[in-house]
Design a protein around this motif. Structure first.
Motif, PDB file in Angstrom:
ATOM      1  N   ASP A  90       0.799  -1.230   0.000  1.00  8.65           N
ATOM      2  CA  ASP A  90       0.000   0.000   0.000  1.00  8.65           C
ATOM      3  C   ASP A  90       0.830   1.276   0.000  1.00  8.65           C
ATOM      4  OD1 ASP A  90      -2.482  -1.164  -0.145  1.00  8.65           O
ATOM      5  OD2 ASP A  90      -2.955  -0.976   1.979  1.00  8.65           O
ATOM      6  N   PHE A  91       1.941   1.272   0.732  1.00  7.87           N
ATOM      7  CA  PHE A  91       2.716   2.506   0.923  1.00  7.87           C
ATOM      8  C   PHE A  91       3.913   2.481  -0.017  1.00  7.87           C
ATOM      9  CE2 PHE A  91       0.477   1.730   4.937  1.00  7.87           C
ATOM     10  CZ  PHE A  91      -0.244   2.919   5.019  1.00  7.87           C
ATOM     11  N   ASP A  93       6.062   4.711  -0.795  1.00  2.64           N
ATOM     12  CA  ASP A  93       7.255   5.463  -0.411  1.00  2.64           C
ATOM     13  C   ASP A  93       7.946   4.856   0.808  1.00  2.64           C
ATOM     14  OD1 ASP A  93       5.237   6.055   1.342  1.00  2.64           O
ATOM     15  OD2 ASP A  93       5.616   8.215   1.417  1.00  2.64           O
ATOM     16  N   GLN A  94       7.560   3.652   1.180  1.00  2.00           N
ATOM     17  CA  GLN A  94       8.144   2.987   2.343  1.00  2.00           C
ATOM     18  C   GLN A  94       8.757   1.652   1.933  1.00  2.00           C
ATOM     19  OE1 GLN A  94       5.366   2.708   5.620  1.00  2.00           O
ATOM     20  NE2 GLN A  94       4.628   4.805   5.347  1.00  2.00           N
ATOM     21  N   PRO A  95       9.678   1.119   2.761  1.00  2.00           N
ATOM     22  CA  PRO A  95      10.282  -0.173   2.426  1.00  2.00           C
ATOM     23  C   PRO A  95       9.231  -1.258   2.189  1.00  2.00           C
ATOM     24  CG  PRO A  95      11.486   0.861   4.207  1.00  2.00           C
ATOM     25  CD  PRO A  95      10.269   1.713   3.973  1.00  2.00           C
ATOM     26  N   VAL A  96       9.520  -2.110   1.233  1.00  2.00           N
ATOM     27  CA  VAL A  96       8.554  -3.109   0.791  1.00  2.00           C
ATOM     28  C   VAL A  96       8.518  -4.320   1.715  1.00  2.00           C
ATOM     29  CG1 VAL A  96       8.028  -4.749  -1.071  1.00  2.00           C
ATOM     30  CG2 VAL A  96       8.678  -2.381  -1.607  1.00  2.00           C
ATOM     31  N   GLN A  99       6.298  -4.392   4.837  1.00  2.00           N
ATOM     32  CA  GLN A  99       4.878  -4.414   4.490  1.00  2.00           C
ATOM     33  C   GLN A  99       4.445  -5.820   4.074  1.00  2.00           C
ATOM     34  OE1 GLN A  99       3.271  -0.849   2.362  1.00  2.00           O
ATOM     35  NE2 GLN A  99       5.430  -0.368   2.033  1.00  2.00           N
ATOM     36  N   GLN A 102       4.292  -7.991   7.227  1.00  2.00           N
ATOM     37  CA  GLN A 102       3.129  -7.685   8.059  1.00  2.00           C
ATOM     38  C   GLN A 102       1.863  -8.286   7.458  1.00  2.00           C
ATOM     39  OE1 GLN A 102       3.200  -3.422   8.372  1.00  2.00           O
ATOM     40  NE2 GLN A 102       5.150  -3.433   9.490  1.00  2.00           N
ATOM     41  N   THR A 125       6.291   7.883  -9.888  1.00  2.00           N
ATOM     42  CA  THR A 125       6.360   6.876  -8.824  1.00  2.00           C
ATOM     43  C   THR A 125       6.825   5.542  -9.384  1.00  2.00           C
ATOM     44  OG1 THR A 125       4.564   7.992  -7.662  1.00  2.00           O
ATOM     45  CG2 THR A 125       5.082   5.756  -6.969  1.00  2.00           C
ATOM     46  N   GLY A 135      11.904  -0.029  -5.108  1.00  2.00           N
ATOM     47  CA  GLY A 135      10.956  -0.956  -4.505  1.00  2.00           C
ATOM     48  C   GLY A 135      10.718  -2.212  -5.315  1.00  2.00           C
ATOM     49  N   GLU A 138      13.194  -4.716  -4.420  1.00  2.00           N
ATOM     50  CA  GLU A 138      12.893  -5.276  -3.113  1.00  2.00           C
ATOM     51  C   GLU A 138      11.769  -6.305  -3.214  1.00  2.00           C
ATOM     52  OE1 GLU A 138      12.178  -3.732   1.475  1.00  2.00           O
ATOM     53  OE2 GLU A 138      12.250  -2.266  -0.168  1.00  2.00           O
TER      54      GLU A 138
END
Length: 311
Positions: A90-91, A93-96, A99, A102, A125, A135, A138
């Motif tokens: 979902d995010f 701009d954050q490490p994959v 996520q 989780q 993006t 990403g 990753e």
């Protein structure tokens, strides 16, 4: 069956791109409603699975993880086999990896079949994610580590989808196909994906519900309803109904365009009944019928808020 009804039975019909998985024409989406108890959501999902549907979509952002919990519970006790499970990052701009991990914990699964970058709808993006060290690398590492089998994107912009398809780094792409979508999705992206052997899982058959009802999308009430007629005594007699399409013609429209999988909302039994019946009775629309549905869809979308899936 959870309610004793006899539902149509669907068989796998086509390989989902180069994944090797043979998918049913319909996929199960839109699973989460926190107002509904977990066991009832699971029973409803099992109902769709019992009808043979074998593609299942979720995301961490659907009701703040509740959708993933439902999917994970539904796949316990031997029901994981034969299902193609899609989850999302979902995010953007954050490490994959965190996520992905989780999501796997909420699902209580060791891997899912496909992780996609969710709502990746800006070209800059995509370029950042696809750059060296980005990403996509990753996510590809997560695939190599066995956390997922395949990778891809979900997007609301044809430019992004074209770039992703041309890159050769997507196994499956998810994008809008239905009576009210930009023609580039159908005329350009769908055939390009097929030519490159990339699976297509398509949504917005019902235009986020706008085509079927008076909503700004996903059941949200309209901010401004047309005023009704005023009686001789000055009282309003009720707002006039806005134009709608029916479930059957929306499903027929999407299936005529022939994506690998049409992903439909399946949160409630009545939604399942209508969608499954329409797909079971499917007959392709003629070019003239397709044009007629498009014209009426345009009228049915008027006054119902933003259409975020069109560029």
């Amino acid at each position: 069956m959870t309610d004793g009804r006899t539902l149509p039975r669907f068989q796998p019909r086509r390989q989902l791109g180069r994944t090797g998985f043979t998918a049913t024409v319909l996929g199960i989406g839109d699973l989460a409603d926190r107002s509904v108890p977990l066991e009832k959501c699971v029973a409803t999902l099992h109902r769709a699975m019992d009808a043979g549907l074998n593609v299942l979509d979720t995301a961490p952002g659907y009701e703040d993880g509740y959708s993933e919990e439902i999917v994970g519970e539904a796949l316990r006790h031997g029901r994981r086999q034969g299902m193609f499970v899609i989850d999302k990052v979902d995010f953007l701009d954050q490490p994959v990896t965190p996520q992905v991990e989780q999501s796997l914990r909420r699902l209580r699964l060791g891997e899912v079949d496909l992780f996609v970058f969710h709502n990746l709808s800006k070209l800059e993006t995509w370029e950042r994610l696809a750059a060296p060290g980005g990403g996509m690398e990753e996510l590809e590492r997560c695939v190599r580590e066995g956390k997922a089998r395949f990778r891809g994107i979900s997007s609301h912009h044809p430019d992004v989808l074209r770039a992703a398809l041309e890159s050769g780094r997507c196994d499956v792409v998810m994008f809008p196909v239905g009576p009210f979508v930009h023609p580039r999705y159908v005329d350009e992206i769908l055939p390009l994906a097929k030519a490159k052997g990339v699976g297509t899982v398509c949504f917005k058959t019902f235009g986020a519900g706008k085509l079927l009802g008076d909503t700004e999308g996903y059941g949200r009430p309209l901010q401004a309803r047309p005023r009704g007629k005023v009686s001789s005594g000055g009282a309003e007699t009720g707002a006039p109904a806005l134009p709608h399409l029916g479930v059957e013609e929306c499903v027929r429209y999407t299936l005529t365009l022939d994506p690998d999988v049409a992903l439909l909302g399946m949160s409630f039994a009545n939604e399942q009944d209508a969608a499954l019946a329409a797909a079971a009775a499917f007959q392709p629309l003629s070019p003239e019928q397709l044009a007629d549905v498009r014209q009426r869809a345009q009228r049915a979308m008027e006054g119902k808020g933003a259409v975020w899936w069109n560029p």
